[in-house]
Design a protein around this motif. Structure first.
Motif, PDB file in Angstrom:
ATOM      1  N   SER A  29       0.843  -1.189   0.000  1.00 22.32           N
ATOM      2  CA  SER A  29       0.000   0.000   0.000  1.00 22.32           C
ATOM      3  C   SER A  29       0.876   1.235   0.000  1.00 22.32           C
ATOM      4  N   ALA A  30       0.622   2.154  -0.938  1.00 23.38           N
ATOM      5  CA  ALA A  30       1.316   3.442  -1.023  1.00 23.38           C
ATOM      6  C   ALA A  30       2.829   3.295  -0.929  1.00 23.38           C
ATOM      7  N   GLY A  31       3.349   2.303  -1.626  1.00 25.47           N
ATOM      8  CA  GLY A  31       4.796   2.148  -1.648  1.00 25.47           C
ATOM      9  C   GLY A  31       5.369   1.329  -0.514  1.00 25.47           C
ATOM     10  N   TRP A  32       4.495   0.963   0.455  1.00 27.36           N
ATOM     11  CA  TRP A  32       4.960   0.153   1.599  1.00 27.36           C
ATOM     12  C   TRP A  32       4.619  -1.312   1.360  1.00 27.36           C
ATOM     13  N   THR A  33       5.469  -2.174   1.819  1.00 21.94           N
ATOM     14  CA  THR A  33       5.222  -3.607   1.754  1.00 21.94           C
ATOM     15  C   THR A  33       5.209  -4.164   3.169  1.00 21.94           C
ATOM     16  N   GLY A  34       4.162  -4.900   3.489  1.00 21.00           N
ATOM     17  CA  GLY A  34       4.043  -5.454   4.839  1.00 21.00           C
ATOM     18  C   GLY A  34       3.707  -6.933   4.799  1.00 21.00           C
ATOM     19  N   SER A  35       3.880  -7.582   5.904  1.00 20.99           N
ATOM     20  CA  SER A  35       3.536  -9.002   6.003  1.00 20.99           C
ATOM     21  C   SER A  35       2.981  -9.276   7.401  1.00 20.99           C
ATOM     22  N   LEU A  36       2.114 -10.252   7.487  1.00 23.77           N
ATOM     23  CA  LEU A  36       1.488 -10.648   8.740  1.00 23.77           C
ATOM     24  C   LEU A  36       2.121 -11.941   9.228  1.00 23.77           C
ATOM     25  N   ARG A  37       2.629 -11.916  10.434  1.00 20.89           N
ATOM     26  CA  ARG A  37       3.243 -13.111  11.007  1.00 20.89           C
ATOM     27  C   ARG A  37       2.532 -13.453  12.304  1.00 20.89           C
ATOM     28  N   GLN A  38       1.987 -14.623  12.370  1.00 18.94           N
ATOM     29  CA  GLN A  38       1.235 -15.050  13.549  1.00 18.94           C
ATOM     30  C   GLN A  38       2.148 -15.823  14.500  1.00 18.94           C
ATOM     31  N   GLY A  39       2.288 -15.298  15.710  1.00 20.31           N
ATOM     32  CA  GLY A  39       3.132 -15.949  16.698  1.00 20.31           C
ATOM     33  C   GLY A  39       2.407 -17.070  17.415  1.00 20.31           C
ATOM     34  N   VAL A  40       3.158 -18.023  17.883  1.00 18.15           N
ATOM     35  CA  VAL A  40       2.598 -19.143  18.651  1.00 18.15           C
ATOM     36  C   VAL A  40       3.019 -18.980  20.108  1.00 18.15           C
ATOM     37  N   PRO A  41       2.051 -18.800  21.026  1.00 16.63           N
ATOM     38  CA  PRO A  41       2.393 -18.595  22.445  1.00 16.63           C
ATOM     39  C   PRO A  41       3.110 -19.814  23.035  1.00 16.63           C
ATOM     40  N   ILE A  42       3.964 -19.549  23.982  1.00 16.21           N
ATOM     41  CA  ILE A  42       4.634 -20.600  24.735  1.00 16.21           C
ATOM     42  C   ILE A  42       3.885 -20.797  26.048  1.00 16.21           C
ATOM     43  N   ARG A  43       3.499 -22.026  26.351  1.00 18.30           N
ATOM     44  CA  ARG A  43       2.747 -22.312  27.582  1.00 18.30           C
ATOM     45  C   ARG A  43       3.706 -22.733  28.689  1.00 18.30           C
ATOM     46  N   LEU A  44       3.679 -21.969  29.771  1.00 19.54           N
ATOM     47  CA  LEU A  44       4.527 -22.241  30.919  1.00 19.54           C
ATOM     48  C   LEU A  44       3.674 -22.402  32.172  1.00 19.54           C
ATOM     49  N   LYS A  45       4.276 -22.896  33.217  1.00 19.54           N
ATOM     50  CA  LYS A  45       3.596 -22.974  34.507  1.00 19.54           C
ATOM     51  C   LYS A  45       3.928 -21.718  35.304  1.00 19.54           C
ATOM     52  N   SER A  46       2.905 -21.164  35.934  1.00 16.92           N
ATOM     53  CA  SER A  46       3.098 -19.946  36.716  1.00 16.92           C
ATOM     54  C   SER A  46       2.414 -20.103  38.071  1.00 16.92           C
ATOM     55  N   ARG A  47       2.868 -19.338  39.046  1.00 20.05           N
ATOM     56  CA  ARG A  47       2.337 -19.444  40.402  1.00 20.05           C
ATOM     57  C   ARG A  47       1.920 -18.073  40.901  1.00 20.05           C
ATOM     58  N   ALA A  48       0.860 -18.038  41.685  1.00 15.92           N
ATOM     59  CA  ALA A  48       0.399 -16.784  42.296  1.00 15.92           C
ATOM     60  C   ALA A  48      -0.137 -17.092  43.691  1.00 15.92           C
ATOM     61  N   SER A  49       0.002 -16.142  44.586  1.00 14.05           N
ATOM     62  CA  SER A  49      -0.525 -16.311  45.940  1.00 14.05           C
ATOM     63  C   SER A  49      -0.807 -14.940  46.529  1.00 14.05           C
ATOM     64  N   GLY A  50      -1.667 -14.925  47.532  1.00  8.55           N
ATOM     65  CA  GLY A  50      -2.002 -13.656  48.159  1.00  8.55           C
ATOM     66  C   GLY A  50      -2.824 -13.854  49.417  1.00  8.55           C
ATOM     67  N   THR A  51      -3.094 -12.751  50.093  1.00  7.59           N
ATOM     68  CA  THR A  51      -3.895 -12.742  51.316  1.00  7.59           C
ATOM     69  C   THR A  51      -5.113 -11.845  51.114  1.00  7.59           C
ATOM     70  N   ILE A  52      -6.279 -12.320  51.521  1.00  8.34           N
ATOM     71  CA  ILE A  52      -7.511 -11.557  51.357  1.00  8.34           C
ATOM     72  C   ILE A  52      -7.515 -10.342  52.278  1.00  8.34           C
ATOM     73  N   LYS A  53      -7.804  -9.190  51.701  1.00  9.35           N
ATOM     74  CA  LYS A  53      -7.970  -7.977  52.502  1.00  9.35           C
ATOM     75  C   LYS A  53      -9.450  -7.609  52.620  1.00  9.35           C
ATOM     76  N   SER A  54     -10.140  -7.538  51.493  1.00  3.79           N
ATOM     77  CA  SER A  54     -11.574  -7.258  51.532  1.00  3.79           C
ATOM     78  C   SER A  54     -12.370  -8.295  50.743  1.00  3.79           C
ATOM     79  N   SER A  55     -11.808  -8.776  49.628  1.00  3.52           N
ATOM     80  CA  SER A  55     -12.477  -9.801  48.830  1.00  3.52           C
ATOM     81  C   SER A  55     -11.439 -10.553  48.012  1.00  3.52           C
TER      82      SER A  55
END
Length: 238
Positions: free
Chosen positions: A4-30
């Motif tokens: 388009s208008a002198g520009w050339t572009g391409s679409l590249r679809q990435g593939v997500p990497i699935r990892l294990k993640s951890r989360a923890s916390g303490t309830i304050k109000s909810s």
């Protein structure tokens, strides 16, 4: 590839990497505020967490400040950024000093679900709440001041304040004993679960399609919608 208008572009679809993640916390109000606001967890992940313990915990009435949560889950990353979340693999909730744990297991033969540390399924006969979320507006009492009648009388149930139209689910599998108008309860449903157990749902704005006396319903099935019929000052589920 596009040009388009002198520009050339391409679409590249990435593939997500699935990892294990951890989360923890303490309830304050909810749980929601602590998990989403403080720990920056995906809201859908928090809903999955409450679904896992839905048979043992009512997150509207039983969660207290100081309760602790932790979870191990699948997280998708693309170009170093988290772009999504997958399944919860393990979860832990400490409620008033009582530890509740859940572990995901797939036996490879079509049976998969969450189990405690002794290998017992967390799925039980009844859910602890008929709504997936919302705040509590009125609690079980044998002498509550009625907001309309201005007299004290037993209130043998729990009110869940929620917008009109919020879906209401059956706490357990059973047969509809009653579905219609019933005095101060307005639109009312009674489900017989066998073994002398019944659950009742009042002030509904309407019933789900096909809900009538004699019909069998499954646990978690849509049976009606929150409303303010009967003696009610605002939309809620009793």
């Amino acid at each position: 590839v596009f040009r388009s208008a002198g520009w050339t572009g391409s679409l590249r679809q990435g593939v997500p990497i699935r990892l294990k993640s951890r989360a923890s916390g303490t309830i304050k109000s909810s749980l929601w505020e602590s998990a989403v606001g403080t720990c920056n967890l995906d809201p859908e992940l928090v809903m999955s967490f409450t679904d896992i313990f839905a048979y043992d915990l009512d997150f509207f009435t039983e969660v207290q400040p100081g309760d602790e949560f932790s979870l191990l889950y699948e997280a998708d990353y693309l170009s170093g950024k988290r772009v999504g979340s997958g399944r919860i693999l393990a979860a832990r909730f400490v409620n008033s000093g009582q530890v509740k744990e859940a572990f995901f297991h797939d036996d490879g033969r079509g049976h998969k679900g969450y189990y405690d540390g002794e290998g017992r399924s967390l799925k039980k006969m009844f859910l602890k709440s008929p709504l997936q979320y919302r705040r509590i507006s009125s609690y079980f009492s044998r002498s509550r001041l009625h907001p309309i009648l201005k007299i004290r009388r037993p209130h043998l149930g729990v009110d869940y304040s929620a917008p009109t139209g919020t879906p209401v689910e059956a706490l357990g599998s059973g047969v509809i004993n009653f579905a219609g108008r019933k005095g101060g309860y307005g639109n009312f449903i009674v489900i017989n679960h066998g073994s002398n157990f019944t659950t009742m749902y009042g002030h509904l704005s309407g019933f789900a399609r096909g809900i009538k006396k004699g019909v069998r319903v499954d646990q978690g099935q849509l049976i009606g919608f929150v409303g303010a019929t009967g003696l009610a000052t605002g939309p809620h589920l009793d």
